[in-house]
Scaffold this motif. Structure first.
Motif, PDB file in Angstrom:
ATOM      1  N   GLU A  47     -16.375 -42.614  27.386  1.00  0.00           N
ATOM      2  CA  GLU A  47     -16.713 -41.275  26.785  1.00  0.00           C
ATOM      3  C   GLU A  47     -15.710 -40.197  27.699  1.00  0.00           C
ATOM      4  N   ARG A  48     -15.834 -40.197  28.834  1.00  0.00           N
ATOM      5  CA  ARG A  48     -15.247 -39.246  29.577  1.00  0.00           C
ATOM      6  C   ARG A  48     -13.597 -39.237  29.412  1.00  0.00           C
ATOM      7  N   GLN A  49     -13.258 -40.780  29.519  1.00  0.00           N
ATOM      8  CA  GLN A  49     -11.709 -40.941  29.203  1.00  0.00           C
ATOM      9  C   GLN A  49     -11.386 -40.328  27.780  1.00  0.00           C
ATOM     10  N   ASN A  51     -12.682 -38.120  26.172  1.00  0.00           N
ATOM     11  CA  ASN A  51     -12.665 -36.636  26.099  1.00  0.00           C
ATOM     12  C   ASN A  51     -11.268 -36.149  26.868  1.00  0.00           C
ATOM     13  N   PHE A  52     -10.916 -36.814  27.897  1.00  0.00           N
ATOM     14  CA  PHE A  52      -9.727 -36.401  28.519  1.00  0.00           C
ATOM     15  C   PHE A  52      -8.647 -36.461  27.676  1.00  0.00           C
ATOM     16  N   LYS A  53      -8.693 -37.794  27.026  1.00  0.00           N
ATOM     17  CA  LYS A  53      -7.522 -38.176  25.861  1.00  0.00           C
ATOM     18  C   LYS A  53      -7.411 -36.956  24.962  1.00  0.00           C
ATOM     19  N   ALA A  54      -8.554 -36.601  24.316  1.00  0.00           N
ATOM     20  CA  ALA A  54      -8.554 -35.132  23.456  1.00  0.00           C
ATOM     21  C   ALA A  54      -8.208 -33.876  24.132  1.00  0.00           C
ATOM     22  N   ILE A  55      -8.407 -33.725  25.432  1.00  0.00           N
ATOM     23  CA  ILE A  55      -8.064 -32.492  25.998  1.00  0.00           C
ATOM     24  C   ILE A  55      -6.395 -32.661  26.186  1.00  0.00           C
ATOM     25  N   GLY A  56      -6.004 -33.892  26.402  1.00  0.00           N
ATOM     26  CA  GLY A  56      -4.386 -33.910  26.536  1.00  0.00           C
ATOM     27  C   GLY A  56      -3.751 -33.838  25.447  1.00  0.00           C
ATOM     28  N   LYS A  57      -4.254 -34.356  24.206  1.00  0.00           N
ATOM     29  CA  LYS A  57      -3.735 -34.224  22.848  1.00  0.00           C
ATOM     30  C   LYS A  57      -3.619 -32.574  22.276  1.00  0.00           C
ATOM     31  N   GLU A  82     -10.354 -25.406  21.803  1.00  0.00           N
ATOM     32  CA  GLU A  82     -10.653 -27.164  21.852  1.00  0.00           C
ATOM     33  C   GLU A  82     -10.819 -27.449  23.182  1.00  0.00           C
ATOM     34  N   ILE A  83      -9.661 -27.181  24.245  1.00  0.00           N
ATOM     35  CA  ILE A  83      -9.870 -27.401  25.428  1.00  0.00           C
ATOM     36  C   ILE A  83     -11.166 -26.811  26.336  1.00  0.00           C
ATOM     37  N   ASN A  84     -11.116 -25.689  25.794  1.00  0.00           N
ATOM     38  CA  ASN A  84     -12.529 -25.158  26.299  1.00  0.00           C
ATOM     39  C   ASN A  84     -13.729 -25.658  26.085  1.00  0.00           C
ATOM     40  N   GLU A 107      -9.810 -43.862  36.772  1.00  0.00           N
ATOM     41  CA  GLU A 107      -9.100 -43.045  37.595  1.00  0.00           C
ATOM     42  C   GLU A 107     -10.082 -42.070  38.317  1.00  0.00           C
ATOM     43  N   ALA A 108     -11.157 -42.068  38.231  1.00  0.00           N
ATOM     44  CA  ALA A 108     -12.006 -41.276  39.009  1.00  0.00           C
ATOM     45  C   ALA A 108     -12.252 -41.528  40.467  1.00  0.00           C
ATOM     46  N   LEU A 109     -11.838 -40.566  41.105  1.00  0.00           N
ATOM     47  CA  LEU A 109     -11.935 -40.863  42.780  1.00  0.00           C
ATOM     48  C   LEU A 109     -13.470 -40.470  43.249  1.00  0.00           C
ATOM     49  N   ALA A 121     -15.869 -26.588  40.740  1.00  0.00           N
ATOM     50  CA  ALA A 121     -14.616 -25.108  40.914  1.00  0.00           C
ATOM     51  C   ALA A 121     -13.463 -25.549  39.916  1.00  0.00           C
ATOM     52  N   ALA A 122     -13.067 -26.932  40.174  1.00  0.00           N
ATOM     53  CA  ALA A 122     -11.789 -27.152  39.478  1.00  0.00           C
ATOM     54  C   ALA A 122     -12.126 -27.256  38.220  1.00  0.00           C
ATOM     55  N   ASN A 123     -13.092 -27.793  37.519  1.00  0.00           N
ATOM     56  CA  ASN A 123     -13.628 -27.736  36.143  1.00  0.00           C
ATOM     57  C   ASN A 123     -13.631 -26.360  35.597  1.00  0.00           C
ATOM     58  N   GLN A 124     -14.302 -25.647  36.601  1.00  0.00           N
ATOM     59  CA  GLN A 124     -14.575 -24.152  36.131  1.00  0.00           C
ATOM     60  C   GLN A 124     -13.191 -23.367  35.782  1.00  0.00           C
ATOM     61  N   ALA A 155      -4.327 -26.085  36.296  1.00  0.00           N
ATOM     62  CA  ALA A 155      -5.673 -25.987  36.469  1.00  0.00           C
ATOM     63  C   ALA A 155      -5.907 -27.720  36.286  1.00  0.00           C
ATOM     64  N   CYS A 156      -5.043 -28.222  35.174  1.00  0.00           N
ATOM     65  CA  CYS A 156      -5.188 -29.836  35.134  1.00  0.00           C
ATOM     66  C   CYS A 156      -4.863 -30.454  36.324  1.00  0.00           C
ATOM     67  N   LYS A 157      -3.461 -30.042  36.896  1.00  0.00           N
ATOM     68  CA  LYS A 157      -2.629 -30.654  38.066  1.00  0.00           C
ATOM     69  C   LYS A 157      -3.660 -30.508  39.270  1.00  0.00           C
ATOM     70  N   GLY A 158      -4.361 -29.234  39.626  1.00  0.00           N
ATOM     71  CA  GLY A 158      -5.194 -28.871  40.379  1.00  0.00           C
ATOM     72  C   GLY A 158      -6.512 -29.897  40.724  1.00  0.00           C
ATOM     73  N   CYS A 159      -6.907 -30.206  39.599  1.00  0.00           N
ATOM     74  CA  CYS A 159      -8.113 -31.207  39.631  1.00  0.00           C
ATOM     75  C   CYS A 159      -7.403 -32.700  39.690  1.00  0.00           C
ATOM     76  N   HIS A 160      -6.128 -32.967  39.157  1.00  0.00           N
ATOM     77  CA  HIS A 160      -5.916 -34.254  39.105  1.00  0.00           C
ATOM     78  C   HIS A 160      -5.469 -34.756  40.683  1.00  0.00           C
ATOM     79  N   GLU A 161      -4.827 -33.725  41.245  1.00  0.00           N
ATOM     80  CA  GLU A 161      -4.487 -33.880  42.585  1.00  0.00           C
ATOM     81  C   GLU A 161      -5.415 -34.367  43.664  1.00  0.00           C
ATOM     82  N   PHE A 163      -8.737 -35.501  42.487  1.00  0.00           N
ATOM     83  CA  PHE A 163      -9.982 -36.087  41.994  1.00  0.00           C
ATOM     84  C   PHE A 163      -9.564 -37.362  41.140  1.00  0.00           C
ATOM     85  N   ARG A 164      -8.158 -37.444  40.801  1.00  0.00           N
ATOM     86  CA  ARG A 164      -7.775 -38.487  39.784  1.00  0.00           C
ATOM     87  C   ARG A 164      -6.792 -39.421  40.738  1.00  0.00           C
ATOM     88  N   VAL A 165      -7.126 -40.732  40.580  1.00  0.00           N
ATOM     89  CA  VAL A 165      -6.204 -41.551  40.991  1.00  0.00           C
ATOM     90  C   VAL A 165      -4.645 -41.471  40.664  1.00  0.00           C
TER      91      VAL A 165
HETATM   92  C1  HEC Z   1     -12.247 -31.157  36.724  1.00  0.00           C
HETATM   93  C2  HEC Z   1     -11.341 -31.823  36.848  1.00  0.00           C
HETATM   94  C3  HEC Z   1     -10.231 -32.104  35.664  1.00  0.00           C
HETATM   95  C4  HEC Z   1      -9.432 -31.285  35.102  1.00  0.00           C
HETATM   96  C5  HEC Z   1      -9.543 -29.896  35.061  1.00  0.00           C
HETATM   97  C6  HEC Z   1      -8.652 -31.835  34.386  1.00  0.00           C
HETATM   98  N1  HEC Z   1      -8.721 -33.359  34.395  1.00  0.00           N
HETATM   99 FE1  HEC Z   1      -7.794 -34.655  33.405  1.00  0.00          FE
HETATM  100  N2  HEC Z   1      -8.821 -36.138  34.222  1.00  0.00           N
HETATM  101  C7  HEC Z   1      -9.707 -35.919  35.287  1.00  0.00           C
HETATM  102  C8  HEC Z   1     -10.331 -37.132  35.876  1.00  0.00           C
HETATM  103  C9  HEC Z   1     -11.122 -37.411  37.025  1.00  0.00           C
HETATM  104  C10 HEC Z   1      -9.582 -38.298  35.170  1.00  0.00           C
HETATM  105  C11 HEC Z   1      -9.835 -39.658  35.292  1.00  0.00           C
HETATM  106  C12 HEC Z   1     -10.976 -39.984  34.457  1.00  0.00           C
HETATM  107  C13 HEC Z   1     -11.238 -41.679  34.397  1.00  0.00           C
HETATM  108  O1  HEC Z   1     -10.159 -42.657  34.601  1.00  0.00           O
HETATM  109  O2  HEC Z   1     -12.355 -42.099  34.414  1.00  0.00           O
HETATM  110  C14 HEC Z   1      -8.496 -37.638  34.162  1.00  0.00           C
HETATM  111  C15 HEC Z   1      -7.938 -38.214  33.287  1.00  0.00           C
HETATM  112  C16 HEC Z   1      -7.015 -37.435  32.293  1.00  0.00           C
HETATM  113  C17 HEC Z   1      -6.105 -38.234  31.341  1.00  0.00           C
HETATM  114  C18 HEC Z   1      -6.204 -39.764  30.918  1.00  0.00           C
HETATM  115  C19 HEC Z   1      -7.479 -40.028  30.160  1.00  0.00           C
HETATM  116  C20 HEC Z   1      -7.329 -41.455  29.864  1.00  0.00           C
HETATM  117  O3  HEC Z   1      -8.143 -42.269  30.181  1.00  0.00           O
HETATM  118  O4  HEC Z   1      -6.348 -41.899  29.224  1.00  0.00           O
HETATM  119  C21 HEC Z   1      -5.560 -36.977  30.705  1.00  0.00           C
HETATM  120  C22 HEC Z   1      -4.593 -37.533  29.494  1.00  0.00           C
HETATM  121  C23 HEC Z   1      -5.982 -35.955  31.224  1.00  0.00           C
HETATM  122  N3  HEC Z   1      -6.647 -36.245  32.211  1.00  0.00           N
HETATM  123  C24 HEC Z   1      -5.496 -34.783  31.046  1.00  0.00           C
HETATM  124  C25 HEC Z   1      -5.821 -33.433  31.423  1.00  0.00           C
HETATM  125  C26 HEC Z   1      -5.206 -32.192  30.987  1.00  0.00           C
HETATM  126  C27 HEC Z   1      -4.193 -32.030  29.961  1.00  0.00           C
HETATM  127  C28 HEC Z   1      -5.876 -31.207  31.668  1.00  0.00           C
HETATM  128  C29 HEC Z   1      -5.900 -29.690  31.561  1.00  0.00           C
HETATM  129  C30 HEC Z   1      -5.768 -29.116  30.173  1.00  0.00           C
HETATM  130  C31 HEC Z   1      -7.030 -31.911  32.563  1.00  0.00           C
HETATM  131  N4  HEC Z   1      -6.779 -33.299  32.260  1.00  0.00           N
HETATM  132  C32 HEC Z   1      -7.754 -31.404  33.293  1.00  0.00           C
HETATM  133  C33 HEC Z   1     -10.174 -34.493  35.850  1.00  0.00           C
HETATM  134  C34 HEC Z   1      -9.526 -33.558  35.236  1.00  0.00           C
END
Ligand code: HEC
Length: 169
Positions: A47-49, A51-57, A82-84, A107-109, A121-124, A155-161, A163-165
């Protein structure tokens, strides 16, 4: 008579299938011990992946709009909202024991659970910057919108750097 034969045949088939199922149980089909999940863990990861895919889209849709000479600011605003909305769901998708070190395909660290305040804070920041983008987009000033899209990307980058692999190395 036909009915009797049929049910007997079905029973026989079921037995054969049952035996085959036992006989075919190979170690390869069994999950490794360290991948045995806490209840509900894999679905939370999926579900979280998703959700992130939808955010990416949605973010991609924003950037695509900005590449046009005359962006549709309504589309940008909609996707910022939508992202919000999706961003507000992030915190519910990280039950304990679902990091990459727990043996899952994720990829969750572990830092997410080690530094919960920082993660929050990164989420906020994502919520704040996406909300701001929605507001700025309403004014229809391309330069201002571009600057705010950069801030959102930060904000994406800040969290990824943190908290994400990092798989881009
Ligand atoms: C609060 C932290 C955080 C923020 C903010 C965040 N991400 Fe991520 N993102 C993650 C984490 C952690 C993962 C890895 C999730 C996993 O693999 O379980 C991830 C994974 C992803 C993925 C890969 C999903 C998949 O599994 O294919 C995409 C695409 C992505 N993020 C896009 C974005 C974009 C675009 C933004 C900003 C608009 C964003 N993220 C903001 C933490 C964040």
């Amino acid at each position: 008579m036909v009915r009797t034969i049929t049910s007997r045949m079905l029973l026989a088939a079921a037995l054969v299938a049952g035996l085959a199922a036992c006989g075919n149980e190979t170690p390869a089909e069994q999950a490794p011990a360290d991948a045995v999940p806490a209840a509900g863990a894999p679905s939370a990861i999926k579900e979280r992946q998703d959700n992130f895919k939808a955010i990416g889209k949605a973010f991609k849709a924003v950037r695509a709009e900005l590449e046009k000479d005359t962006p549709d600011f309504g589309v940008i605003s909609t996707n910022a909202n939508e992202i919000n909305t999706l961003g507000a769901k992030i915190e519910g998708y990280f039950p304990a024991g679902t990091s990459v070190e727990d043996g899952y395909k994720t990829e969750a660290l572990p830092a997410i659970w080690a530094k919960p305040e920082e993660f929050k804070a990164a989420n906020q920041k994502l919520l704040d910057e996406s909300a701001k983008l929605s507001t700025v987009a309403a004014d229809g000033d391309k330069a201002a919108v571009t600057a705010q899209v950069m801030a959102l990307g930060g904000a994406c980058k800040g969290c990824h750097e943190k908290f994400r692999v990092d798989d881009e190395k």
